[in-house]
Design a protein around this motif. Sequence first.
Motif, short mmCIF file in Angstrom:
data_model
loop_
_atom_site.label_atom_id
_atom_site.label_comp_id
_atom_site.label_asym_id
_atom_site.label_seq_id
_atom_site.Cartn_x
_atom_site.Cartn_y
_atom_site.Cartn_z
N SER A 64 -25.91 -29.94 34.64
CA SER A 64 -26.82 -30.15 33.51
C SER A 64 -28.05 -30.93 33.94
N ARG A 65 -27.84 -31.95 34.75
CA ARG A 65 -28.96 -32.74 35.25
C ARG A 65 -29.87 -31.89 36.13
N LEU A 66 -29.26 -31.10 37.01
CA LEU A 66 -30.02 -30.23 37.89
C LEU A 66 -30.85 -29.23 37.08
N ARG A 67 -30.24 -28.66 36.08
CA ARG A 67 -30.96 -27.71 35.22
C ARG A 67 -32.13 -28.39 34.52
N HIS A 68 -31.91 -29.59 34.06
CA HIS A 68 -32.98 -30.34 33.38
C HIS A 68 -34.13 -30.63 34.34
N GLU A 69 -33.81 -31.14 35.53
CA GLU A 69 -34.86 -31.51 36.48
C GLU A 69 -35.69 -30.31 36.92
N VAL A 70 -35.03 -29.19 37.19
CA VAL A 70 -35.78 -27.99 37.57
C VAL A 70 -36.57 -27.47 36.37
N GLY A 71 -35.99 -27.55 35.19
CA GLY A 71 -36.70 -27.13 33.98
C GLY A 71 -37.97 -27.94 33.76
N VAL A 72 -37.92 -29.23 34.06
CA VAL A 72 -39.11 -30.08 33.93
C VAL A 72 -40.21 -29.58 34.86
N LEU A 73 -39.84 -29.23 36.10
CA LEU A 73 -40.84 -28.72 37.05
C LEU A 73 -41.39 -27.36 36.62
N VAL A 74 -40.54 -26.52 36.07
CA VAL A 74 -40.99 -25.21 35.58
C VAL A 74 -41.96 -25.40 34.41
N ASP A 75 -41.60 -26.26 33.48
CA ASP A 75 -42.48 -26.53 32.34
C ASP A 75 -43.79 -27.16 32.80
N ASP A 76 -43.71 -28.05 33.77
CA ASP A 76 -44.91 -28.72 34.27
C ASP A 76 -45.86 -27.71 34.92
N ALA A 77 -45.30 -26.74 35.63
CA ALA A 77 -46.13 -25.72 36.28
C ALA A 77 -46.84 -24.83 35.25
N ASN A 78 -46.31 -24.75 34.05
CA ASN A 78 -46.91 -23.92 33.00
C ASN A 78 -47.97 -24.67 32.19
N ARG A 79 -48.13 -25.97 32.41
CA ARG A 79 -49.12 -26.75 31.67
C ARG A 79 -50.51 -26.63 32.31
N LYS A 80 -51.53 -26.78 31.47
CA LYS A 80 -52.90 -26.84 31.99
C LYS A 80 -53.10 -28.09 32.83
#
Length: 85
Positions: free
Chosen positions: A33-49
């Motif tokens: 769950s932690r791993l999924r969260h951390e990678v998800g944060v990076l994925v979301d961050d890459a989608n931000r302006k």
Amino acid sequence: MASTTAPQATQNISERKDVPADFDRKELSRLFSRLRHEVGVLVDDANRKSPFYARGKDEAIAKRNAAVRTLSEFADRIDMLKRQD
């Protein structure tokens, strides 16, 4: 009639030498769950302006790609462990 000298097979799993007694599947679930969260944060961050965790969009995308590549290599390593003799 059972022989009194026959060994008993009533040994608990926690007493067996080949099974670690302190393994907790809940901890493994938390780790994933932690791993999924951390990678998800990076994925979301890459989608931000304007990324939060990188100086620019290109750096955020590079961090996301590095995280995905790391997970892929890790999965390959675990697969190799399964196949070892």
